[in-house]
Design an enzyme around this catalytic site. Structure first.
Site, PDB file in Angstrom:
ATOM      1  NE  ARG A 115      54.166 -25.008  11.519  1.00 50.66           N
ATOM      2  CZ  ARG A 115      54.488 -23.790  11.081  1.00 50.66           C
ATOM      3  NH1 ARG A 115      53.557 -23.029  10.548  1.00 50.66           N
ATOM      4  NH2 ARG A 115      55.694 -23.309  11.178  1.00 50.66           N
ATOM      5  CG  ASN A 153      53.222 -22.961   4.557  1.00 47.59           C
ATOM      6  OD1 ASN A 153      53.283 -21.983   3.823  1.00 47.59           O
ATOM      7  ND2 ASN A 153      53.769 -22.979   5.758  1.00 47.59           N
ATOM      8  CD  GLU A 154      58.268 -22.489   5.735  1.00 42.11           C
ATOM      9  OE1 GLU A 154      58.235 -23.121   6.809  1.00 42.11           O
ATOM     10  OE2 GLU A 154      58.801 -21.384   5.617  1.00 42.11           O
ATOM     11  CD  GLU A 310      56.084 -18.032   5.573  1.00 38.03           C
ATOM     12  OE1 GLU A 310      56.833 -18.127   6.561  1.00 38.03           O
ATOM     13  OE2 GLU A 310      55.277 -18.910   5.253  1.00 38.03           O
ATOM     14  CD1 TRP A 318      60.045 -19.176  13.938  1.00 41.25           C
ATOM     15  CD2 TRP A 318      62.171 -19.798  13.671  1.00 41.25           C
ATOM     16  NE1 TRP A 318      60.508 -18.590  12.782  1.00 41.25           N
ATOM     17  CE2 TRP A 318      61.806 -18.954  12.589  1.00 41.25           C
ATOM     18  CE3 TRP A 318      63.477 -20.313  13.706  1.00 41.25           C
ATOM     19  CZ2 TRP A 318      62.687 -18.618  11.564  1.00 41.25           C
ATOM     20  CZ3 TRP A 318      64.352 -19.970  12.679  1.00 41.25           C
ATOM     21  CH2 TRP A 318      63.948 -19.143  11.629  1.00 41.25           C
ATOM     22  CD  GLU A 358      53.953 -19.405  13.777  1.00 38.78           C
ATOM     23  OE1 GLU A 358      52.851 -19.113  13.288  1.00 38.78           O
ATOM     24  OE2 GLU A 358      54.869 -19.943  13.150  1.00 38.78           O
ATOM     25  CE  LYS A 359      51.455 -16.889  24.184  1.00 38.05           C
ATOM     26  NZ  LYS A 359      51.926 -18.261  23.833  1.00 38.05           N
ATOM     27  CG  PHE A 360      56.402 -13.920  22.392  1.00 36.72           C
ATOM     28  CD1 PHE A 360      56.582 -12.691  23.009  1.00 36.72           C
ATOM     29  CD2 PHE A 360      55.864 -14.961  23.136  1.00 36.72           C
ATOM     30  CE1 PHE A 360      56.233 -12.508  24.340  1.00 36.72           C
ATOM     31  CE2 PHE A 360      55.515 -14.789  24.457  1.00 36.72           C
ATOM     32  CZ  PHE A 360      55.697 -13.554  25.072  1.00 36.72           C
ATOM     33  CG  HIS A 361      56.764 -14.804  14.009  1.00 38.99           C
ATOM     34  ND1 HIS A 361      56.712 -13.808  13.062  1.00 38.99           N
ATOM     35  CD2 HIS A 361      57.595 -15.744  13.520  1.00 38.99           C
ATOM     36  CE1 HIS A 361      57.484 -14.153  12.035  1.00 38.99           C
ATOM     37  NE2 HIS A 361      58.033 -15.324  12.292  1.00 38.99           N
TER      38      HIS A 361
END
Ligand code: GAL
Length: 669
Positions: A115, A153-154, A310, A318, A358-361
């Protein structure tokens, strides 16, 4: 309608998360809305990474799914913080126009597949972003569900310095606008050095890969340019929203003290300040460092509540290793934001992703569903925040300011200096000591220093503009107490020495004359690695030992050993009304502690709560005082006030581990 009005319309503090419904089948959406209501969610950020779904190809837009989810949320009473969806470009755009891709200093392209790989200054990227935002703005500007706009975003999170051809062309244009003539640029960059004189703006390149160090005036301008390019992207989208009649507050999410983006310039273009913060559960300085970020956000728009846009309900994905939060830590960290001025507590993200990086976030709704600590704590926190009602706006509660200046930060961390500096860490060392003492601190540039403050700390203010020096001098003249730290007042805004070398602007005020400094050996072995002090200062300094004479200042402490033994280490000069202190070296925690002790006493600064037990934090927000026990054992406190959540009258009480109290100190209540 102001953000505060919108917040009231939604009933209290904003509570919610990034919501990515496009990652889920539509059958899940009604259940999402139902659960959001159960958790007390009032607002979600929608569409942040939805460009490829909203515009599947250059000539086709599809807003039908967004219409459906916005309506569903609205029916459920959930407000929408609608994104402009330009945070990451869709694959078709870079496939058709590869010139939109950013490049690094070596000329390597940042390819799609992650991204934020677009070149912020690319006219083609900007043109396509503008088209999409125009569509979104026209379609949703007056939708009653939309309570706020989330632009991009950011900005600059992953890619802040772009060296592509688009950046090259834009950099030339930016320089021409800044300097007008190439002669002026040559003077500003000192190009007589190393045969760097330019004949025209067309000969200038971004600081791409070079055999040796780049011209520092140029790299400083490149930092300014890069921050400006990102800000231009934000502003262009903001203009489109306003032109379409959007009346909602418009913002983007900041990232605390994020070096590449000069938030002191950005802040005035935000209707409300929003911040993302992910304190590292493993960091021993987590609490104080997070407090600094939050104080910075409050200081960016004094008197106006900000939004924590956030945070994570539990572990992130990360860092190299991602520890979880302790039970209760989520609420305690959220309380810290509210205590320091936030009127919104949001998360990344609502429902944990099944696929992708980000599936572990962690999320509000974890993979394991509702029988989880994350969900229970999410629901509990929603109820706590809903119970708070209207809070006093963050006033000018801090009487102490710590000077953070982005241009200085960029300049001091350049190469070819006597040593390398970690400027943020240098600031944090001072902040942590003030935080430990329960003292409120604003984080501001030197120009914002005024007589409201009693004490101002300016460690490592290497690049000091005339306007900044004037404000600091004026502050002391008006009766303030100033502490200037080592390696300050050295260069002007072009990163040139001023005539006379060091302390040319503040030397008289401080009553010192600088001769030279020695860099201490950084590794054990022969040579001095740290120096001690005598007199008023305990602890040690490392890295630098300055040789300074006190001209008119009183010497409170001297180097006890090392190359500058006997030379002043802490000095004080009283001007009649105020006092100016100067302190050497890169001090360790103990040295900072004794110097802070000294200047806090000299400035007569009071803590929010005196004698705080270890690991207990205190902050003031107008008439509200918050105390939070971030430790592992209960702590006893004695404060008179009314608990804002329970109505209990407090005098002596105990805070369990991770427990907090919001206390109304107003005697009339
Ligand atoms: C932020 C970002 C979010 C998400 C989050 C994960 O930097 O804005 O999209 O990636 O981090 O912690």
């Amino acid at each position: 309608m102001t953000t505060t009005d919108r917040r009231r319309a939604l009933g209290g503090i904003l509570y919610g998360a990034d919501y990515n419904p496009e990652q889920w089948p539509e059958e899940v959406w009604p259940e999402d809305v139902r659960l959001m209501r159960e958790a007390g969610v009032t607002c979600v950020s929608l569409g942040i990474f939805s460009w490829s779904k909203l515009q599947p190809s250059e000539d086709r837009y599809d807003f039908t799914w967004l219409d459906r989810i916005i309506d569903l949320l609205h029916d459920g009473g959930i407000g929408v913080n609608l994104a402009t969806a330009t945070a990451s470009i869709p694959p078709w755009l870079s496939a058709k126009y590869p010139e939109v891709l950013a490049a690094d200093a070596d000329g390597s392209t940042y390819w799609p597949g992650s991204r934020q790989h677009q070149a912020p200054s690319s006219p083609i990227f900007r043109e396509h972003a503008a088209k999409l935002v125009t569509q979104l703005a026209e379609r949703y500007a007056s939708h009653p569900a939309v309570v706020m706009w989330h632009v991009g975003n950011e900005y600059g999170c992953h890619l802040s310095l772009d060296y592509s051809d688009a950046a090259r062309d834009a950099f030339r244009g930016w320089l021409e606008k800044r300097y007008g003539t190439i002669d002026k640029l040559n003077r500003a960059w000192g190009t007589s050095f190393w045969s760097q004189r330019y004949g025209s703006f067309g000969e200038v390149f971004p600081p791409r890969k070079a055999p040796y160090s780049h011209n520092p005036s140029m790299t400083l301008d490149f930092q300014r340019f890069s921050s400006d390019m990102l800000l231009e992207c934000y502003l262009a989208e903001r203009e489109i929203l306003l032109a379409a009649g959007a009346t909602q507050p418009i913002t983007t999410n900041f990232m605390g003290p994020h070096k590449p983006t000069n938030y002191h310039q950005w802040a005035e273009h935000m209707d409300v300040i929003a911040d993302d913060l992910y304190p590292d559960p493993a960091s021993p300085t987590r609490v104080a460092d997070a407090a600094l970020n939050r104080d910075l956000m409050r200081s960016l728009k004094p008197g106006t509540p900000w939004i924590l846009m956030e945070q994570a309900t539990n572990a992130v994905n990360w860092r190299p290793s991602n520890p979880s939060k302790l039970p209760g830590q989520l609420a305690a960290e959220s309380a810290q934001s509210v205590a320091r001025g936030a009127d919104g507590i949001m998360f990344f993200q609502w429902r944990q992703s099944k696929a992708g990086s980000e599936k572990f976030h962690a999320a509000m709704v974890p993979h394991a569903g509702l029988e989880t600590r994350a969900w229970r704590e999410t629901v509990e926190l929603g109820a706590t925040l809903a119970g708070l009602g209207e809070l006093p706006p963050p006033g000018r509660d801090a009487r102490v300011a710590l000077v953070l200046d982005w241009e200085n930060w960029w300049a001091i961390e350049q190469s070819d200096h006597p040593t390398t500096f970690d400027h943020l860490e240098a600031l944090r060392v001072w902040y942590r000591e003030l935080h430990r003492r329960g003292i409120m601190v604003d984080i501001i540039p030197p120009e914002r220093v005024d007589e409201h403050y009693q004490l101002v700390l300016a460690p490592q203010l290497y690049l000091l503009r005339e306007s900044g020096a004037a404000a600091l001098k004026d502050f002391v003249e008006q009766g303030g107490t100033l502490l200037v730290g080592a390696f300050s007042d050295i260069v002007d805004e072009f990163d040139h020495f001023r005539d006379g070398g060091f302390y040319t602007q503040l030397g008289d005020l401080l009553g010192i004359r600088f001769e030279d400094f020695t860099v201490l050996s950084l590794s054990p072995g022969p040579g001095v690695t740290s120096v001690g002090f005598d007199g008023a200062v305990a602890g040690n300094g490392s890295i630098l030992a300055e040789s300074v004479d006190a001209t008119t200042a009183e010497i409170l402490s001297r180097f006890a050993d090392g190359p500058a033994a006997g030379r002043p280490a802490l000095t004080q000069r009283d001007t009649g009304r105020g006092s100016a202190f100067w302190f050497v070296s890169i001090p360790d925690e103990e040295a900072v502690r004794s110097v802070v002790e000294h200047v806090v006493a000299a400035a007569d600064v009071a803590p929010v709560v005196a004698d705080l037990p270890q690991d207990v934090e205190a902050a003031r927000r107008g008439s509200m005082v918050t105390v939070i026990n971030h430790g592992y054992v209960p702590a006893s406190l004695s404060i008179q006030g009314t608990d804002l959540l329970t109505g209990e009258i407090l005098t002596e009480f105990t805070l369990d581990a991770q427990e907090f109290r919001f206390i109304n100190m107003d005697k009339n209540n």
